[in-house]
Design a protein around this motif. Structure first.
Motif, PDB file in Angstrom:
ATOM      1  N   ASP A  48       0.857  -1.175   0.000  1.00 45.98           N
ATOM      2  CA  ASP A  48       0.000   0.000   0.000  1.00 45.98           C
ATOM      3  C   ASP A  48       0.899   1.232   0.000  1.00 45.98           C
ATOM      4  OD1 ASP A  48      -3.173   0.459   1.722  1.00 45.98           O
ATOM      5  OD2 ASP A  48      -2.288   1.582   0.080  1.00 45.98           O
ATOM      6  N   LEU A  50       1.055   5.616   0.840  1.00 41.32           N
ATOM      7  CA  LEU A  50       0.470   6.840   1.385  1.00 41.32           C
ATOM      8  C   LEU A  50       1.214   8.026   0.791  1.00 41.32           C
ATOM      9  CD1 LEU A  50      -0.558   4.736   3.532  1.00 41.32           C
ATOM     10  CD2 LEU A  50      -0.407   6.586   5.203  1.00 41.32           C
ATOM     11  N   HIS A  55      -3.320  11.139   1.126  1.00 39.67           N
ATOM     12  CA  HIS A  55      -3.677  10.215   2.201  1.00 39.67           C
ATOM     13  C   HIS A  55      -3.434  10.777   3.591  1.00 39.67           C
ATOM     14  CE1 HIS A  55      -2.665   7.600  -1.306  1.00 39.67           C
ATOM     15  NE2 HIS A  55      -3.787   7.033  -0.954  1.00 39.67           N
ATOM     16  N   ARG A  69      -0.413   4.629  10.743  1.00 42.67           N
ATOM     17  CA  ARG A  69      -1.405   4.470   9.680  1.00 42.67           C
ATOM     18  C   ARG A  69      -0.850   3.659   8.513  1.00 42.67           C
ATOM     19  NH1 ARG A  69      -3.697   9.080   7.075  1.00 42.67           N
ATOM     20  NH2 ARG A  69      -5.564   7.823   6.785  1.00 42.67           N
ATOM     21  N   ALA A  73      -2.459  -0.107   7.521  1.00 41.49           N
ATOM     22  CA  ALA A  73      -3.122  -0.372   6.241  1.00 41.49           C
ATOM     23  C   ALA A  73      -2.656  -1.677   5.629  1.00 41.49           C
ATOM     24  CB  ALA A  73      -2.856   0.788   5.278  1.00 41.49           C
ATOM     25  N   ASN A  74      -1.397  -2.014   5.840  1.00 40.20           N
ATOM     26  CA  ASN A  74      -0.849  -3.246   5.269  1.00 40.20           C
ATOM     27  C   ASN A  74      -1.030  -4.450   6.183  1.00 40.20           C
ATOM     28  OD1 ASN A  74       0.933  -2.519   2.668  1.00 40.20           O
ATOM     29  ND2 ASN A  74       0.938  -0.813   4.092  1.00 40.20           N
ATOM     30  N   ASP A  77      -4.428  -5.978   5.889  1.00 40.18           N
ATOM     31  CA  ASP A  77      -4.625  -6.825   4.714  1.00 40.18           C
ATOM     32  C   ASP A  77      -4.135  -8.249   4.969  1.00 40.18           C
ATOM     33  OD1 ASP A  77      -5.822  -4.929   3.073  1.00 40.18           O
ATOM     34  OD2 ASP A  77      -3.927  -4.227   2.260  1.00 40.18           O
ATOM     35  N   ASP A 212     -10.506  -6.670   4.515  1.00 41.58           N
ATOM     36  CA  ASP A 212     -10.207  -5.507   5.349  1.00 41.58           C
ATOM     37  C   ASP A 212     -11.069  -4.340   4.883  1.00 41.58           C
ATOM     38  OD1 ASP A 212      -8.859  -3.203   6.477  1.00 41.58           O
ATOM     39  OD2 ASP A 212      -7.625  -3.151   4.672  1.00 41.58           O
ATOM     40  N   SER A 214     -11.116  -0.985   4.271  1.00 36.56           N
ATOM     41  CA  SER A 214     -10.230   0.171   4.130  1.00 36.56           C
ATOM     42  C   SER A 214     -10.885   1.305   3.347  1.00 36.56           C
ATOM     43  CB  SER A 214      -8.929  -0.235   3.436  1.00 36.56           C
ATOM     44  OG  SER A 214      -9.188  -0.840   2.182  1.00 36.56           O
ATOM     45  N   ASP A 215     -11.788   0.983   2.442  1.00 38.24           N
ATOM     46  CA  ASP A 215     -12.399   1.997   1.582  1.00 38.24           C
ATOM     47  C   ASP A 215     -13.839   2.317   1.943  1.00 38.24           C
ATOM     48  OD1 ASP A 215     -10.094   2.314   0.022  1.00 38.24           O
ATOM     49  OD2 ASP A 215     -10.612   0.586  -1.210  1.00 38.24           O
ATOM     50  N   ASP A 265     -10.682   3.601   6.405  1.00 35.31           N
ATOM     51  CA  ASP A 265      -9.487   3.872   7.209  1.00 35.31           C
ATOM     52  C   ASP A 265      -9.548   3.390   8.647  1.00 35.31           C
ATOM     53  OD1 ASP A 265      -7.981   4.931   5.161  1.00 35.31           O
ATOM     54  OD2 ASP A 265      -8.487   7.009   5.604  1.00 35.31           O
ATOM     55  N   HIS A 267      -9.998   0.143   9.180  1.00 35.21           N
ATOM     56  CA  HIS A 267      -9.419  -1.186   8.970  1.00 35.21           C
ATOM     57  C   HIS A 267     -10.039  -2.240   9.877  1.00 35.21           C
ATOM     58  CE1 HIS A 267      -6.639   0.494   6.150  1.00 35.21           C
ATOM     59  NE2 HIS A 267      -6.258   1.391   7.029  1.00 35.21           N
TER      60      HIS A 267
END
Length: 313
Positions: A48, A50, A55, A69, A73-74, A77, A212, A214-215, A265, A267
């Motif tokens: 990912d 940023l 971001h 952050r 994010a990773n 996943d 995950d 995330s969006d 965000d 997660h």
């Protein structure tokens, strides 16, 4: 002192000196590549990026916040595949006048978030760039289990959630309107609280699909629905609205459920389980898988945003 003053290798020395390494790291930074143990003989990998201004903003987040952050994010996943994270690789592109203290703080945040799951930052790369960019690759181990993909959901499955949704999105809205409170929401945007252990627990419990968030919950559940060839119906009453979010929504003119259902965000993890499965600790039911296509809320099409798209936002 700016990074130009210490140079690339001086910065690398400063950053790596701040890192610690878990037992899965056989060889850390200092060579052409790191060596990480892979007991399962399979490696789960995710990446990912940023980008400052896209971001994160340095006036909204400290360096350690950005590190947390970027790692989260990773790592999320990896957990969403039912795996345990083991290592992170970080590529950092920075303006020459960036203070070295900022890069050191970033390293502290990355290392601290990785340590929450027993993972380590084992290497990466650096480059000069006009735009501050942090790219992270995460590695993980499945522990002998098959990966939990997005394509295994079946009609009749229960949809369950681990973690929280809407908090980070609400925090982003608060910050974008020039405010710094409620603290609960702003801190959720700066440092997500990810239920990492819930991923492997779901895999052990027989989860049929997982992702995950995330969006945005609607968008990410939609990925599961498409990959599995099913429909998903979520229950609005399965999501509680905390007082701080309700008050912020009223003050800013936003329906809090738009944050909860369409914001990213945080997660959180969302998974599907066969009907009758005893959900692991930390998981709660939020909907059902049905025949058909698409995602609905209480049987109807969503009436607000469904999630983030980089090329449509």
């Amino acid at each position: 002192m700016g990074i130009a003053g210490v140079g690339e290798f001086g910065l690398i020395d400063r950053v790596t000196a701040r890192l610690s390494y878990g037992t899965s790291v056989l060889l850390g930074p200092g060579d052409d590549a790191a060596v990480v143990a892979a007991p399962d003989a399979r490696v789960v990998a995710s990446t990912d990026v940023l980008v400052e201004g896209r971001h994160f903003r340095r006036d909204w987040c400290g360096a350690q916040d950005v590190g947390h952050r970027a790692a989260a994010a990773n790592l999320a996943d990896i957990a969403a595949m039912g795996a345990t994270p083991t290592a992170l690789l970080v590529a950092l592109c920075v303006p020459a006048d960036l203070p070295t203290e900022w890069a050191e703080g970033l390293a502290d945040g990355l290392g601290a978030e990785a340590a929450l799951v027993g993972a380590s930052v084992v290497g990466g790369d650096m480059s000069a760039s006009a735009t501050l960019t942090v790219a992270v690759t995460a590695l993980g181990d499945l522990g002998g289990r098959p990966p939990v993909t997005r394509s295994g959901a079946r009609p009749g499955d229960l949809v369950a959630l681990a973690g929280r949704t809407g908090y980070a999105a609400a925090g982003l809205t608060v910050l974008s309107r020039g405010f710094r409170t409620p603290r609960l929401l702003v801190e959720a945007y700066r440092r997500p609280e990810v239920p990492y252990a819930a991923g492997p627990a779901a895999a052990r419990a027989g989860a049929t699909a997982m992702i995950d968030v995330s969006d945005g919950l609607l968008a990410d559940v939609g990925h599961v629905a498409r990959a599995s060839g099913v429909a998903v119906d979520l229950r609005r009453d399965a999501f509680e609205v905390p007082r701080q979010m309700r008050d912020a929504g009223q003050a800013l003119g936003v329906d809090p459920y738009h944050w909860i259902l369409g914001g990213g965000d945080d997660h959180a993890l969302v998974a599907t389980f066969p009907a009758g499965t005893a959900l692991p600790d930390g998981w709660r039911p939020v909907g059902r898988v049905t025949d058909g296509t698409g995602v609905t809320v209480d049987g109807a099409a969503p009436d607000g945003p469904t999630g983030w798209d980089h090329f449509r936002a």
